[in-house]
Design an enzyme around this catalytic site. Structure first.
Site, PDB file in Angstrom:
ATOM      1  N   ASP A  82       0.821  -1.206   0.000  1.00 59.27           N
ATOM      2  CA  ASP A  82       0.000   0.000   0.000  1.00 59.27           C
ATOM      3  C   ASP A  82       0.862   1.266   0.000  1.00 59.27           C
ATOM      4  O   ASP A  82       1.872   1.332   0.699  1.00 59.27           O
ATOM      5  CB  ASP A  82      -0.877  -0.019   1.266  1.00 59.27           C
ATOM      6  N   GLU A 131       1.843  -0.483  -5.019  1.00 60.44           N
ATOM      7  CA  GLU A 131       0.906   0.573  -5.399  1.00 60.44           C
ATOM      8  C   GLU A 131       1.726   1.860  -5.472  1.00 60.44           C
ATOM      9  O   GLU A 131       2.058   2.470  -4.455  1.00 60.44           O
ATOM     10  CB  GLU A 131      -0.213   0.729  -4.357  1.00 60.44           C
TER      11      GLU A 131
HETATM   12  C1  NOJ Z   1      -4.172   3.282  -0.808  1.00 64.03           C
HETATM   13  C2  NOJ Z   1      -5.354   2.391  -0.603  1.00 64.03           C
HETATM   14  O1  NOJ Z   1      -5.687   1.763  -1.819  1.00 64.03           O
HETATM   15  C3  NOJ Z   1      -6.463   3.270  -0.067  1.00 64.03           C
HETATM   16  O2  NOJ Z   1      -7.697   2.594  -0.040  1.00 64.03           O
HETATM   17  C4  NOJ Z   1      -6.058   3.764   1.300  1.00 64.03           C
HETATM   18  O3  NOJ Z   1      -7.026   4.679   1.766  1.00 64.03           O
HETATM   19  C5  NOJ Z   1      -4.701   4.465   1.269  1.00 64.03           C
HETATM   20  N1  NOJ Z   1      -3.722   3.778   0.481  1.00 64.03           N
HETATM   21  C6  NOJ Z   1      -4.136   4.616   2.663  1.00 64.03           C
HETATM   22  O4  NOJ Z   1      -3.771   3.366   3.192  1.00 64.03           O
END
Ligand code: NOJ
Ligand code: CA
Length: 508
Positions: A188, A239
């Site tokens: 993440d 990500e």
């Molecule tokens: C990216 C995640 O996909 C999202 O859903 C989340 O709110 C943020 N990172 C913070 O963890």
């Protein structure tokens, strides 16, 4: 060939997939019951959004304990069973890890509140000029006068990655899940964890104090060593929200992450020139590091694809998101069907977000039912992300559409009876039938991509093996040559209609 280089990966948002015990909240029992559905869909792996204990301040991205399952979803023993059962059906499991922050209820932060080991976080006696990724101030002051940093909500304190215990803990967590059979992790907010330790103000022309810091690469190299230490090596999927393709690709060097989400493709408008540029840039950026590209049309953070493509502005950006945008769902669905053929024919891996295979539109949740902190932190300007996280419709003519019991944790709209799995199963023209076909056909493709010229506004390409893919984004039908093996809509007298795609066999 390593499975992940060409995999189709299905994203499960556990809270909204299927409710096994009738409390209106999705859970692991629900997923286990539907594993045959997922195997039958034709995907190779499942990525689970966070399933750990959490206070739900940010849809599970506020983790209290990485080594357990949220009691609302089930138990660790059930997760272990799920991983094994899925694997027996040919489905690998990818779990989510969130290195940037933990929950304010995590024991580490609870101790920090009592004044212990505050250097695991970023505590300061004054804030700086940074802005939260969700808008507003990323600093919260405690009664003792100190401020702590949280790039997201106040319930998600940022970790200090210069602290050895933070590194050690995350490597242990990786091993914890890899030892339980997880085939990989999705990382993440992977460009945010490292901060300039001086926490300087953000200033134009100076290196960014918390985005894409060079020190991150050393962290991911050590994660790669953990992943590679397994006999069946585990994978790391980042990500990475980074506009610069070259900076993006640095994370995919052979000793770092295996793949990353293609967020450029996900935000790209329905426009032939722009899509082709996105595809070319993606392939060019991945080639030197020899990493496979990924193709992503949507996820749990962005507008549902059939809605996005049915609007005047077909791109996605967080900043532009608003409620009440006129949407032509018939148009959007036609384009989303064509996009499914496009994404599945491209070289690399593809992601399918739950409900995409059902053609679910974005649902504008009534204001009093909104849960997403993005909405609240924007002062109500941003509609938030609940609209793409609605519990899936499985069967029946009204809520809960076979999801579980009512009330579901987020309300489902009326009128989704035609979108249920039951309604679409076996229906020749349904989105579900199309996804099942396209995911099967996808296995015929291999090798690199070569563009073919079929005129302005038409994306056409061949791979080394597999059919030719033609997508018509021009304003007029285009003549097709060859035998059509799959099409996203009816072919009219040998012509591919506007906003339609086809796989064709043709002697080149
Ligand atoms: C990216 C995640 O996909 C999202 O859903 C989340 O709110 C943020 N990172 C913070 O963890
Ligand atoms: Ca439940």
């Amino acid at each position: 060939m390593s499975w992940w280089k060409t995999a189709a990966i299905y994203q499960i948002y556990p809270r909204s997939f299927k409710d096994g015990n009738g409390d209106g909240i999705g859970d692991l029992a629900g997923v286990r019951a539907q594993l045959p559905y997922l195997a039958d869909l034709g995907v190779d792996a499942l990525w689970f959004n966070p399933w750990y204990p959490s206070s739900g301040a940010d849809g599970g991205y506020d983790v209290i304990d990485y080594r357990d399952i949220d009691p609302e979803y089930g138990t660790l023993a059930e997760a272990e069973k799920l991983i094994a059962e899925a694997r027996a059906l040919g489905l690998r499991t990818i779990v989510d890890v969130v290195p940037n922050h933990i929950s304010h209820l995590h024991p580490w932060f609870q101790r920090a509140l009592e004044g212990h080991d505050r250097d695991l976080f970023w505590f300061r006696d004054h804030p700086n000029n940074w802005t939260s990724e969700f808008g507003g101030d990323p600093w919260t002051q405690l009664p003792d006068g100190d401020w702590y940093l949280h790039l997201f909500t106040a319930e998600q304190p940022d970790l200090n990655w210069t602290h050895p215990a933070v590194r050690q803990e995350h490597e242990d967590v990786l091993r914890f899940w890899f030892d339980r059979g997880a085939a990989g992790v999705r990382i993440d907010s992977a460009v945010l964890p490292v901060k300039d330790p001086a926490l300087p103000d953000l200033e134009a022309g100076r290196p960014h104090p918390f985005v894409d810091r060079d020190e991150l690469h050393d962290i991911y190299r050590s994660w790669r060593r953990v992943a590679d230490s397994y006999e069946d090596p585990r994978i790391l999927v980042g990500e990475l929200w980074l506009p610069d393709a070259a900076r993006f690709a640095r994370y995919l060097r052979p000793d770092e992450l295996h793949t990353a989400f293609n967020l450029d493709f996900l935000t790209c408008p329905w426009d032939a020139t722009r899509l082709r540029a996105s595809i070319d840039t993606t392939l060019a950026a991945h080639a030197p590091v020899d990493a496979p590209a990924t193709w992503v049309l949507s996820n749990h953070d962005v507008t549902r694809v059939v809605s996005r493509y049915g609007r005047t502005d077909t791109s996605f950006s967080f900043g532009a998101k608003k409620a009440g945008v006129p949407t032509d769902l018939e148009l959007g669905t036609r384009r989303a069907r064509a996009a499914a053929l496009l994404a599945c024919a491209l070289p690399g891996a593809v992601y399918v977000y739950q409900g995409e295979e059902l053609g679910l539109p974005e649902y504008e949740v009534p204001t009093d039912a909104i849960r997403d902190p993005m909405h609240f932190r924007s002062g109500g300007v941003d509609p938030g992300r609940d609209g793409c996280r609605i519990p899936l419709p499985w069967s029946g003519g009204s809520p809960p559409y076979g999801f579980g019991a009512t009330p579901t944790w987020l309300p489902q709209p009326a009128g989704w009876d035609g979108l249920t799995v039951e309604a679409q199963d076996g229906a020749p023209d349904s989105m579900l039938t199309l996804y099942r076909s396209v995911l099967r056909r996808r296995r015929e493709f291999s090798g690199s991509l070569r563009w073919l010229d079929r005129g302005v506004g038409v994306l056409a390409f061949a791979r080394d093996a597999g059919p030719v893919c033609v997508v018509n984004l021009s304003p007029a039908p285009v003549a097709l040559d060859g035998e059509v093996v799959l099409a996203s809509g009816p072919i009219e007298d040998g012509f591919l209609p506007v906003d339609t795609a086809a796989y064709i066999r043709i002697d080149l």
